[in-house]
Design a protein around this motif. Structure first.
Motif, mmCIF file in Angstrom:
data_model
loop_
_atom_site.group_PDB
_atom_site.id
_atom_site.type_symbol
_atom_site.label_atom_id
_atom_site.label_comp_id
_atom_site.label_asym_id
_atom_site.label_seq_id
_atom_site.Cartn_x
_atom_site.Cartn_y
_atom_site.Cartn_z
ATOM 1 N N GLN A 131 1.774 1.110 -38.435
ATOM 2 C CA GLN A 131 3.203 1.246 -38.176
ATOM 3 C C GLN A 131 4.004 1.035 -39.463
ATOM 4 N N GLU A 132 5.007 1.918 -39.690
ATOM 5 C CA GLU A 132 5.886 1.780 -40.850
ATOM 6 C C GLU A 132 7.321 2.041 -40.404
ATOM 7 N N ASN A 133 8.275 1.399 -41.060
ATOM 8 C CA ASN A 133 9.641 1.372 -40.547
ATOM 9 C C ASN A 133 10.588 2.313 -41.284
ATOM 10 N N TYR A 134 10.165 3.529 -41.561
ATOM 11 C CA TYR A 134 11.062 4.548 -42.086
ATOM 12 C C TYR A 134 10.914 5.787 -41.201
ATOM 13 N N GLN A 135 11.891 6.687 -41.264
ATOM 14 C CA GLN A 135 11.923 7.834 -40.354
ATOM 15 C C GLN A 135 11.453 9.138 -41.009
ATOM 16 N N THR A 136 11.728 9.303 -42.286
ATOM 17 C CA THR A 136 11.321 10.515 -42.995
ATOM 18 C C THR A 136 10.835 10.130 -44.382
ATOM 19 N N PHE A 137 10.131 11.038 -45.031
ATOM 20 C CA PHE A 137 9.681 10.794 -46.401
ATOM 21 C C PHE A 137 10.862 10.736 -47.373
ATOM 22 N N ALA A 193 4.631 10.739 -30.673
ATOM 23 C CA ALA A 193 4.792 10.522 -32.110
ATOM 24 C C ALA A 193 6.165 9.922 -32.419
ATOM 25 N N GLU A 194 7.183 10.431 -31.795
ATOM 26 C CA GLU A 194 8.540 9.949 -32.039
ATOM 27 C C GLU A 194 8.655 8.443 -31.788
ATOM 28 N N ASN A 195 7.896 7.964 -30.825
ATOM 29 C CA ASN A 195 7.974 6.559 -30.426
ATOM 30 C C ASN A 195 6.927 5.675 -31.096
ATOM 31 N N GLY A 196 6.271 6.198 -32.141
ATOM 32 C CA GLY A 196 5.408 5.328 -32.933
ATOM 33 C C GLY A 196 3.940 5.686 -32.958
ATOM 34 N N GLY A 197 3.516 6.698 -32.212
ATOM 35 C CA GLY A 197 2.107 7.088 -32.208
ATOM 36 C C GLY A 197 1.748 7.997 -33.367
ATOM 37 N N GLY A 198 0.449 8.099 -33.644
ATOM 38 C CA GLY A 198 -0.048 9.012 -34.663
ATOM 39 C C GLY A 198 -0.769 10.173 -34.011
ATOM 40 N N VAL A 199 -0.532 11.388 -34.488
ATOM 41 C CA VAL A 199 -1.175 12.586 -33.942
ATOM 42 C C VAL A 199 -1.914 13.293 -35.072
ATOM 43 N N PHE A 200 -3.180 13.623 -34.832
ATOM 44 C CA PHE A 200 -4.008 14.311 -35.831
ATOM 45 C C PHE A 200 -4.371 15.685 -35.267
ATOM 46 N N ASP A 217 9.419 7.176 -35.384
ATOM 47 C CA ASP A 217 8.692 5.943 -35.678
ATOM 48 C C ASP A 217 7.208 6.183 -35.905
ATOM 49 N N GLY A 218 6.754 7.398 -35.635
ATOM 50 C CA GLY A 218 5.328 7.687 -35.722
ATOM 51 C C GLY A 218 4.959 8.596 -36.875
ATOM 52 N N LYS A 219 3.739 9.113 -36.823
ATOM 53 C CA LYS A 219 3.187 9.886 -37.929
ATOM 54 C C LYS A 219 2.378 11.058 -37.406
ATOM 55 N N SER A 220 2.011 11.943 -38.322
ATOM 56 C CA SER A 220 1.163 13.081 -37.977
ATOM 57 C C SER A 220 0.271 13.409 -39.157
ATOM 58 N N ALA A 221 -0.799 14.144 -38.891
ATOM 59 C CA ALA A 221 -1.702 14.625 -39.941
ATOM 60 C C ALA A 221 -2.285 15.955 -39.485
ATOM 61 N N PHE A 222 -2.706 16.759 -40.460
ATOM 62 C CA PHE A 222 -3.138 18.124 -40.175
ATOM 63 C C PHE A 222 -4.274 18.507 -41.114
ATOM 64 N N ILE A 223 -5.280 19.208 -40.582
ATOM 65 C CA ILE A 223 -6.329 19.803 -41.418
ATOM 66 C C ILE A 223 -6.650 21.178 -40.848
ATOM 67 N N GLY A 224 -6.876 22.145 -41.728
ATOM 68 C CA GLY A 224 -7.000 23.533 -41.321
ATOM 69 C C GLY A 224 -8.404 24.015 -41.041
ATOM 70 N N ASP A 225 -9.333 23.112 -40.755
ATOM 71 C CA ASP A 225 -10.710 23.534 -40.494
ATOM 72 C C ASP A 225 -11.422 22.423 -39.746
ATOM 73 N N SER A 226 -12.226 22.785 -38.745
ATOM 74 C CA SER A 226 -13.030 21.790 -38.031
ATOM 75 C C SER A 226 -14.354 21.516 -38.726
ATOM 76 N N SER A 227 -14.764 22.370 -39.661
ATOM 77 C CA SER A 227 -16.066 22.199 -40.322
ATOM 78 C C SER A 227 -16.214 20.858 -41.038
#
Length: 668
Positions: free
Chosen positions: A332-338, A122-129, A279-289
């Motif tokens: 890809q987006e070129n900022y580090q934090t919101f 993620a740090e190097n530009g990947g997205g993790v869900f 350089d990357g992103k993440s996303a989260f959801i609290g249920d697999s349903s």
């Protein structure tokens, strides 16, 4: 529509009761993984993890199983979608040339080196869900559930992650350490709350969600958790649950604590969140349903049973939101934090003491039940046939059906029930089948007559006797039953089980004795007819179906008529519009509503139906039944594309089929 799939691993197709399930032959982490190839590639790759227990228990979170609707939707977006299989720890190399890494509800903890690989990706530009679930969703009974695994620490065992484990389990946990990893690296924690049958309807505006929430109004949660925002500069909620949630109304029945922590709303924490890491992103959801569908691939690794999963991807706005999330993760987006951009930041979530790693406690002894004898979550040689990791293909599945009278007499009059089994081995014998009728709540009210003509003293599950297949693998047996134990008129269920496995459960009606007035007429006196277009339209176009019942007693009302359209193999693809104009969220049998016979004994009603928009042109079947399992009319239908600009009324066909007892006994 379904998309072209390049499945390298060898698979076979098998169909089961209550739906369609495609089961793999013997398949495990050392076999080639499936890859889904888009027709119009966008040049990006999505990798789904299947190396941390994603098929444990009833889960089947794989791209050619119960996550296939999600995977297919990503393929339609142009993504190349593949599965990660390995017995080695996840490494940086595994994530090379990957744009988004999806982690479905892990059941085996990540080693510290694996956590480093994910964070670096993620740090190097990947997205993790990250896709989690509720607390105590420990599907392989190893004392760790997905929320704890994602967070990096086990509730009540922060100082001792292998607390209560055997020597073999401790060896399998080598390299797993306790840390507040998800909070430290990604700015969130998955909570331990357990919220059921609720819809997240507090949706942040599109300008605050990078367009992810465009067109999103509701996202369903069925026994899931929310997320605590720990670092507002790198994590932000985009879907929240309503305010005013209570333990009485919204807590999952099996939750081990209060289930609802802050009454819903913003303080309960987002149900869906996004994050920015380097350089990357993440996303989260609290249920697999919301992610799963009803096409599981593998058997349950503990006991080999057929899995039943939930058709959540097509519920509410779940599917569109999930696809939007992945599209955003891949960009890809070129900022580090919101905090670096003009985006309103969340407030950090309030935290209970029991959510703090060092202060957490174990609400009950883990695991929540003992595993079946011989099953070891860390040893695939103990896995049941047909499960992921087993070296043995699943057995051919026996199909079961039970046929009862239209109404079961409440006064103790004996009645007969026919049991039919198909797809058995020639001359196979089953001696441990049992059956009972029970009321809502579980009270048993039936007895089965014994071979010598006598009746048992009690009520409940009783033997159906020996069931023996003929040379073609078909077995039929008829048992005589009677009801008692204070039973009165109303609805109930009849259930057949083999050993401890329930194989058929269907609704029945309990009525007056044979000489009294029946609440439903005997089905052999009725004639059944469906009137519908010559070709049923695909693409979600609404079409009318008239349901006609003849030969009824004048004034009789039928309340249990149901209709569905299904594909070869049993996959349901139809819905019936509700009286308020809304549509169900899933596909299958739905009630027609009340049909009351006129003076000529004829009852009819026109309903509006539609097919799953992904259904392709071809042939299917339409079926009318009276109550579960009581199929009275089945006809082949054609599915065709209809010109959407035409206002012409769809042509009807009329086909009349008389009911007879022979057809009844052969119904499946």
């Amino acid at each position: 529509m379904r998309y072209r799939k390049s499945i390298v691993a060898t698979t076979m197709l098998s169909f089961f009761l209550l739906g369609q399930q495609h089961l793999a032959s013997a398949e495990g982490p050392n076999d080639p993984a499936p890859e889904l190839i888009p027709d119009n590639p966008n040049g990006m790759t999505i990798l789904f993890d299947n190396s941390h227990g994603q098929t444990a228990g009833q889960s089947d979170w794989v791209i050619d199983g119960a996550f296939s609707d999600f995977a297919d939707a990503l393929v339609e977006e142009g993504f190349f979608v593949k599965e990660h299989r390995s017995t080695d720890p996840l490494s940086d190399e595994d994530l090379n040339d990957v744009d988004v890494f999806v982690i479905p509800e892990a059941q085996i903890p990540f080693k510290a080196t694996e956590q480093d690989a994910i964070a670096s990706f993620a740090e190097n530009g990947g997205g993790v869900f990250f896709i989690a679930d509720h607390y105590n969703a420990d599907r392989n009974l190893n004392r760790w559930d997905s929320n704890e695994i994602m967070n990096g620490w086990r509730r009540g065992a922060y100082e001792e992650p292998t607390k209560g484990m055997s020597a073999g389990e401790i060896e399998a946990m080598e390299g797993v350490v306790s840390s507040d990893w998800l909070s430290d690296e990604f700015g969130v924690r998955f909570r331990f709350n357990s919220i059921d049958n609720t819809a997240g309807d507090i949706i942040v505006p599109t300008e605050e969600s990078f367009g992810i929430t465009e067109g999103i109004e509701e996202v369903s949660i069925h026994a899931g958790s929310t997320i605590a925002i720990m670092n507002e500069e790198i994590a932000k909620g985009i879907v929240f649950l309503p305010d005013g949630l209570t333990e009485q109304a919204n807590k999952w029945n099996n939750a081990v604590d209060q289930g609802v922590y802050f009454g819903g709303g913003i303080e309960e924490g987002p149900f869906v969140a996004i994050g920015k890491k380097g350089d990357g992103k993440s996303a989260f959801i609290g249920d697999s349903s919301p992610v799963e569908d009803i096409t599981p691939k593998y058997r349950n690794e503990e006991h080999g049973g057929v899995k039943r999963t939930y058709d959540g991807f097509i519920d509410r706005d779940n599917g569109p939101l999930l696809v939007n999330v992945v599209n955003w993760l891949a960009e890809q987006e070129n900022y580090q934090t919101f905090a670096d951009i003009d985006l309103p930041l969340d407030e950090p979530s309030p935290i209970l003491d029991m959510e703090t790693p060092e202060l957490s406690t174990e609400p009950q002894v883990e695991p929540w039940r003992a595993p079946q004898s011989g099953y070891l979550w860390y040893d695939q040689s103990t896995f049941a046939d047909g499960s992921f990791g087993s070296e043995t293909a699943p057995p051919v599945d026996i199909k079961y059906s039970i046929d009862t009278p239209g109404t079961l007499p409440a006064d103790g009059t004996p009645f007969q029930v026919k049991i039919t089994l198909t797809d058995m081995n020639p001359n196979q014998v089953i001696t441990n089948a049992q059956m009972q009728v029970y009321l809502q709540g579980g009270t048993a009210v039936s007895q089965i007559q014994q071979a010598d003509g006598s009746w048992p003293n009690g009520y409940g599950y009783q033997s159906t006797g020996e069931i023996r297949a003929d040379a073609s693998g078909t077995a039929e047996t008829t048992v005589t039953m009677r009801l008692g134990n204070g039973v009165t008129e109303g609805s109930a269920n009849i259930r057949l089980r083999v050993g401890s496995t329930n194989v058929v459960t269907q609704g029945v009606t309990i009525g007056n004795d044979a000489g009294g007035e029946q609440p439903q007429p005997p089905v052999e006196e009725a004639e059944y007819n469906l009137v519908y277009p010559d070709a049923l339209p695909i693409g979600g176009t609404v079409f009318p179906v008239e349901v006609i019942l003849n030969g009824l007693e004048p004034g009789t009302t039928i309340t249990n008529a149901q209709v569905q359209v299904y594909l070869t193999g049993g996959q349901a693809v139809s819905q019936i519009q509700r009286e308020d104009g809304t549509w169900p969220s899933n596909y299958g049998y739905f009630n027609v509503g009340n049909l009351t016979a006129n003076q000529e004994g004829r009852a009819s009603k026109t309903i509006q139906m539609r097919l799953n928009p992904t259904t392709q042109a071809g042939t299917a079947s339409i079926r009318l039944r009276l109550g579960s399992g009581n199929n009275v009319l089945t006809e082949s239908v054609s599915l065709q594309a209809i010109n959407q600009t035409s206002s012409t009324v769809l042509p009807f066909r009329n086909y009349l089929k008389l009911w007879d007892k022979e057809t009844f006994w052969k119904a499946s």
